[in-house]
Enzyme design. Sequence first.
Site, PDB file in Angstrom:
ATOM      1  CB  SER A  69      66.974  35.545  57.797  1.00 29.66           C
ATOM      2  OG  SER A  69      66.078  35.824  56.763  1.00 29.66           O
ATOM      3  CB  VAL A  97      76.819  36.795  58.156  1.00 27.37           C
ATOM      4  CG1 VAL A  97      78.086  37.343  58.715  1.00 27.37           C
ATOM      5  CG2 VAL A  97      76.895  36.618  56.658  1.00 27.37           C
ATOM      6  CD1 TRP A  98      75.257  36.984  65.332  1.00 22.61           C
ATOM      7  CD2 TRP A  98      73.160  37.721  65.050  1.00 22.61           C
ATOM      8  NE1 TRP A  98      74.800  37.426  66.541  1.00 22.61           N
ATOM      9  CE2 TRP A  98      73.519  37.885  66.400  1.00 22.61           C
ATOM     10  CE3 TRP A  98      71.887  38.116  64.636  1.00 22.61           C
ATOM     11  CZ2 TRP A  98      72.642  38.418  67.344  1.00 22.61           C
ATOM     12  CZ3 TRP A  98      71.016  38.654  65.570  1.00 22.61           C
ATOM     13  CH2 TRP A  98      71.392  38.799  66.911  1.00 22.61           C
ATOM     14  CG  HIS A 109      70.566  31.798  51.249  1.00 21.19           C
ATOM     15  ND1 HIS A 109      70.342  32.133  52.558  1.00 21.19           N
ATOM     16  CD2 HIS A 109      71.368  32.786  50.757  1.00 21.19           C
ATOM     17  CE1 HIS A 109      71.000  33.249  52.844  1.00 21.19           C
ATOM     18  NE2 HIS A 109      71.621  33.667  51.779  1.00 21.19           N
ATOM     19  CB  THR A 156      78.167  41.818  70.256  1.00 15.57           C
ATOM     20  OG1 THR A 156      79.541  42.147  70.072  1.00 15.57           O
ATOM     21  CG2 THR A 156      77.938  41.204  71.619  1.00 15.57           C
ATOM     22  NE  ARG A 211      70.790  47.685  56.284  1.00 20.08           N
ATOM     23  CZ  ARG A 211      69.790  48.309  56.896  1.00 20.08           C
ATOM     24  NH1 ARG A 211      69.704  49.609  56.884  1.00 20.08           N
ATOM     25  NH2 ARG A 211      68.834  47.610  57.532  1.00 20.08           N
TER      26      ARG A 211
HETATM   27  S1  PPS Z   1      73.040  36.979  53.671  1.00 20.72           S
HETATM   28  O1  PPS Z   1      73.496  37.837  52.541  1.00 20.72           O
HETATM   29  O2  PPS Z   1      71.788  36.332  53.346  1.00 20.72           O
HETATM   30  O3  PPS Z   1      74.053  36.023  54.080  1.00 20.72           O
HETATM   31  O4  PPS Z   1      72.768  38.014  54.868  1.00 20.72           O
HETATM   32  P1  PPS Z   1      72.478  37.617  56.381  1.00 20.72           P
HETATM   33  O5  PPS Z   1      73.751  37.371  57.081  1.00 20.72           O
HETATM   34  O6  PPS Z   1      71.426  36.569  56.449  1.00 20.72           O
HETATM   35  O7  PPS Z   1      71.803  38.941  56.958  1.00 20.72           O
HETATM   36  C1  PPS Z   1      72.483  40.153  57.063  1.00 20.72           C
HETATM   37  C2  PPS Z   1      71.799  40.922  58.167  1.00 20.72           C
HETATM   38  O8  PPS Z   1      72.183  40.370  59.447  1.00 20.72           O
HETATM   39  C3  PPS Z   1      72.742  41.409  60.233  1.00 20.72           C
HETATM   40  N1  PPS Z   1      73.740  40.894  61.183  1.00 20.72           N
HETATM   41  C4  PPS Z   1      73.626  41.032  62.510  1.00 20.72           C
HETATM   42  N2  PPS Z   1      72.636  41.557  63.266  1.00 20.72           N
HETATM   43  C5  PPS Z   1      72.839  41.566  64.620  1.00 20.72           C
HETATM   44  N3  PPS Z   1      73.940  41.097  65.229  1.00 20.72           N
HETATM   45  C6  PPS Z   1      74.953  40.558  64.506  1.00 20.72           C
HETATM   46  N4  PPS Z   1      76.036  40.104  65.119  1.00 20.72           N
HETATM   47  C7  PPS Z   1      74.814  40.511  63.076  1.00 20.72           C
HETATM   48  N5  PPS Z   1      75.581  40.056  62.053  1.00 20.72           N
HETATM   49  C8  PPS Z   1      74.914  40.312  60.913  1.00 20.72           C
HETATM   50  C9  PPS Z   1      73.346  42.349  59.204  1.00 20.72           C
HETATM   51  O9  PPS Z   1      73.675  43.596  59.760  1.00 20.72           O
HETATM   52  C10 PPS Z   1      72.229  42.401  58.183  1.00 20.72           C
HETATM   53  O10 PPS Z   1      71.081  43.109  58.646  1.00 20.72           O
HETATM   54  P2  PPS Z   1      70.847  44.661  58.410  1.00 20.72           P
HETATM   55  O11 PPS Z   1      69.437  44.916  58.869  1.00 20.72           O
HETATM   56  O12 PPS Z   1      71.012  44.918  56.949  1.00 20.72           O
HETATM   57  O13 PPS Z   1      71.851  45.370  59.261  1.00 20.72           O
END
Ligand code: PPS
Length: 300
Positions: free
Chosen positions: A53, A56-57, A107, A227, A256
């Site tokens: 969700s 990591v971002w 989580h 970003t 991804r």
């Molecule tokens: S986890 O395993 O629960 O910790 O994963 P989580 O970090 O919650 O989610 C991973 C998805 O977040 C996307 N992501 C981002 N999106 C936009 N901008 C930034 N900077 C960013 N960093 C992480 C990541 O690509 C995963 O989504 P998907 O749709 O798979 O790309």
Amino acid sequence: MDGEALEEALNSVMFKHKCMLFENILTSPEIIDAVEHMEIRDGDVILVTYPKSGTVWTQQILSLIFNEGHRNGTEESKTVDIMPWIELKINSEDFTSRPSPRLFTSHLPYYLTPRDLKFRTGKIIYVCRNPKDALVSFYHFYKMKSNIKCTIHWETFIEFFVSGKVACGSWFDHVRGWYTHKEDFNILFVTYEEMKKDLRSAVKKICTFVGVNLDEKEIDTVVEKATFRNMKHDPLSNYTFVPKEHLDKSKGDFLRKGIVGDWKNIMTVAQSEKFDKVYKEKMGDLPIKFLWDLNEENAS
Ligand code: PPS
């Protein structure tokens, strides 16, 4: 048949504790129980999410907010070390020796978090993402998992996600639980989609909530470093350090696509309509709203 194989594979890598599913390699019932008694201080900030969700971002955003302009030697620290997971073995350190303000990640469902949080000690940032995109992201993530030996079919995975048979259980229960208990906590809700739509405003909103005053230039730096494009190449924040015993990186990336509306590339109309029906049944009575599409082709 697909379902049976997946069920067997998941059962062999997960355990159920207090109605929640956890991964054997990541935690244990003892750790989960201990977390409930963890002492929380005023000033602690805990990021809580359902998987996939934006965890990591937001770890990157919060790490930067708290350290930008006064890095205090954090330049070479991974975000996971700056904001450790409270319920995972990978961070089995003694958190009491950390100086305040401490940052954590989790989580956990609302009912398993440290009890102190229910006395409104500490601040929680709950980041949620529209469940169709969380589902798609989770599906791709599960396909990368080294300990899942069977082929995972999309149609089957949808059923498992909807019925909560995946790690951390049901998206619906997680979001609903936190949302309907929000009065018990000092909590800020942020959506993945609002961060995608206007990251700068989301960063400012988080700064206000956690009480950190950054000047415009520092905010620019936080936004720039958070970003998708920049994080993808930042080994301190992009989780490329996860060992291959956990994730087979030849099958994909943790970061991804990072877009809103990717579900449209994989869900059939029938699958989407069925999902909408479940969403309405389980979430329809809540005022919480998600954006399902930003008409966006690429991540920022
Ligand atoms: S986890 O395993 O629960 O910790 O994963 P989580 O970090 O919650 O989610 C991973 C998805 O977040 C996307 N992501 C981002 N999106 C936009 N901008 C930034 N900077 C960013 N960093 C992480 C990541 O690509 C995963 O989504 P998907 O749709 O798979 O790309």
